[in-house]
Design a protein around this motif. Sequence first.
Motif, mmCIF file in Angstrom:
data_model
loop_
_atom_site.group_PDB
_atom_site.id
_atom_site.type_symbol
_atom_site.label_atom_id
_atom_site.label_comp_id
_atom_site.label_asym_id
_atom_site.label_seq_id
_atom_site.Cartn_x
_atom_site.Cartn_y
_atom_site.Cartn_z
ATOM 1 N N UNK A 216 0.896 -1.305 0.136
ATOM 2 C CA UNK A 216 -0.015 -0.303 -0.083
ATOM 3 C C UNK A 216 0.922 1.308 0.090
ATOM 4 N N UNK A 217 0.750 2.075 -0.801
ATOM 5 C CA UNK A 217 1.257 3.363 -0.914
ATOM 6 C C UNK A 217 0.110 4.495 -0.740
ATOM 7 N N UNK A 218 0.329 5.482 -0.225
ATOM 8 C CA UNK A 218 -0.621 6.630 0.307
ATOM 9 C C UNK A 218 0.177 7.770 -0.373
ATOM 10 N N UNK A 219 -0.877 8.871 -0.807
ATOM 11 C CA UNK A 219 -0.469 10.147 -1.395
ATOM 12 C C UNK A 219 -1.669 11.129 -1.261
ATOM 13 N N UNK A 220 -1.046 12.175 -0.565
ATOM 14 C CA UNK A 220 -2.247 13.207 -0.172
ATOM 15 C C UNK A 220 -2.049 14.638 -0.917
ATOM 16 N N UNK A 221 -2.879 15.187 -1.482
ATOM 17 C CA UNK A 221 -2.898 16.633 -2.096
ATOM 18 C C UNK A 221 -3.869 17.580 -1.392
ATOM 19 N N UNK A 222 -3.152 18.675 -0.633
ATOM 20 C CA UNK A 222 -3.908 19.658 -0.184
ATOM 21 C C UNK A 222 -3.987 20.936 -0.988
ATOM 22 N N UNK A 223 -5.109 21.250 -1.082
ATOM 23 C CA UNK A 223 -5.258 22.722 -1.775
ATOM 24 C C UNK A 223 -4.755 23.859 -1.042
ATOM 25 N N UNK A 224 -4.957 23.988 0.317
ATOM 26 C CA UNK A 224 -4.530 25.160 1.058
ATOM 27 C C UNK A 224 -4.022 24.596 2.411
ATOM 28 N N UNK A 225 -3.033 24.004 2.274
ATOM 29 C CA UNK A 225 -2.431 23.443 3.558
ATOM 30 C C UNK A 225 -1.955 24.570 4.740
ATOM 31 N N UNK A 226 -2.173 24.201 5.848
ATOM 32 C CA UNK A 226 -1.929 25.265 6.869
ATOM 33 C C UNK A 226 -0.167 25.300 7.040
ATOM 34 N N UNK A 227 0.276 25.972 8.097
ATOM 35 C CA UNK A 227 1.491 26.049 8.375
ATOM 36 C C UNK A 227 1.895 24.702 9.078
ATOM 37 N N UNK A 228 1.001 24.161 10.005
ATOM 38 C CA UNK A 228 1.237 22.869 10.629
ATOM 39 C C UNK A 228 1.297 22.037 9.636
ATOM 40 N N UNK A 229 0.581 21.954 8.566
ATOM 41 C CA UNK A 229 0.615 20.823 7.626
ATOM 42 C C UNK A 229 2.038 20.951 7.028
ATOM 43 N N UNK A 230 2.579 22.074 6.789
ATOM 44 C CA UNK A 230 3.921 22.304 5.989
ATOM 45 C C UNK A 230 4.949 21.547 7.040
ATOM 46 N N UNK A 231 4.965 21.977 8.199
ATOM 47 C CA UNK A 231 5.924 21.638 9.271
ATOM 48 C C UNK A 231 5.961 20.102 9.458
ATOM 49 N N UNK A 232 4.800 19.525 9.515
ATOM 50 C CA UNK A 232 4.550 18.135 9.939
ATOM 51 C C UNK A 232 4.642 17.037 8.623
ATOM 52 N N UNK A 233 4.563 18.028 7.330
ATOM 53 C CA UNK A 233 4.582 17.211 6.078
ATOM 54 C C UNK A 233 3.598 16.186 5.975
ATOM 55 N N UNK A 234 2.255 16.836 6.228
ATOM 56 C CA UNK A 234 1.189 16.033 6.177
ATOM 57 C C UNK A 234 0.544 15.433 4.785
#
Length: 410
Positions: A326-344
């Motif tokens: 299983x490989x997972x991939x996420x796409x965020x339209x408007x990531x938050x700063x936390x998303x960027x820091x945590x590499x969500x």
Amino acid sequence: MLSTHSIQVIKSTVPVLEIHGVTITKRFYELLFSNHPELLNIFNHANQKQGKQQTALANAVYAAALHIDNLAAIIPVVKQIGHKHRSLGVKPEHYPVVGKYLLMAIKEVLGDAATEEIMSAWAEAYGIIADAFISIEKEMYEETRSQAGGWDGFRAFRIDRVVKESEVISSFYLVPEDNRAIASFLPGQYVSVKIKKEGAEYTQIRQYSLSDVSGKPYYRISVKREDAYQERSEGAVSTYLHQCAQEGTTLMLSAPAGDFVLDTADERPVVLLSGGVGLTPMISMLNTLTEHYPSRPVTFIHAAQHGGLHAMRAQVNALAEQHPQLSVHYCYAQPTEEDRQQRHYHKEGYIDLAWLQSVIPGANASYYFCGPTPFMAVINESLQQWGIPQADIHFEFFGPAASLQPVASS
């Protein structure tokens, strides 16, 4: 069987239905509900207000006229609608009522153009199409009733627990009040939930995908609160579930239904793509694949606005750690700063073909997707541009079926 003359007459009305289809179906529902208001108990009121149901019916009538000389071509659509009808409790006695007011609407909208010959041909055609629906739905009712743990109509379930999955999505674990067995289901299927709010005149019914693997002692639905960020009137049932329902609350459920299901006989890789709350049937498919088909490669792709609206990320990530296929991939339209820091997430912006090709190991796979209609239109177009065969592309609409292509009727 429809007469050759009637087929020719019906086909001659196709251009008229292209122009007036939605006007006819709008008038049909007005006539139907003013004469039979009790049928509001089984229709989605929000879809009526938004015109989605009218457009879906217009497209179905248009398709029936277009393929009237080969009705076998629309049997897949009949079966898809039949699943919905069975989950809502549509019965044979409803069809003459619908036919009466549909023909009345056609005659009223077309005026002098609705000759006796045209009306007679449409009455004949409606009878044949209605018989097809009744026959297919009869089989569905019998199969549902006779299966282990199955039941007819609606059955009382109790909310056993509620789990908050994101800022707007919560999962509801539902167990039968009679403590008897519950029917199995196919990954991707849904149940209808019926409620009657205090002071309301009519019941409200909505379909929610089952978001876990079959065989558990509960059903799980994961519901987005539709009014969370938008000032609009829809979302009556989802809002009730989020605001009023709690552990111990009783809900009335249909047996599982739906034809958007994982093909477990196909041994090729699977690609699951979802946007927003469209991940619910995908989670059921994912859990089924990892639990029962561990040798089948899976690519799981999910799009969300940002991490706060991304449901079940931790569960999916845990599965990916446990299952190397299983490989997972996420796409965020408007990531938050936390998303960027945590590499969500793995991609910022929106899904496109180039990115899909970079994360999907190979084109030869089976593709399933669900989400908002604009999201699905992009996915569908991307897969077609990639040359994916139509037989390998599977998708599900929440609510009345729309088109992912430019529509003929408007």
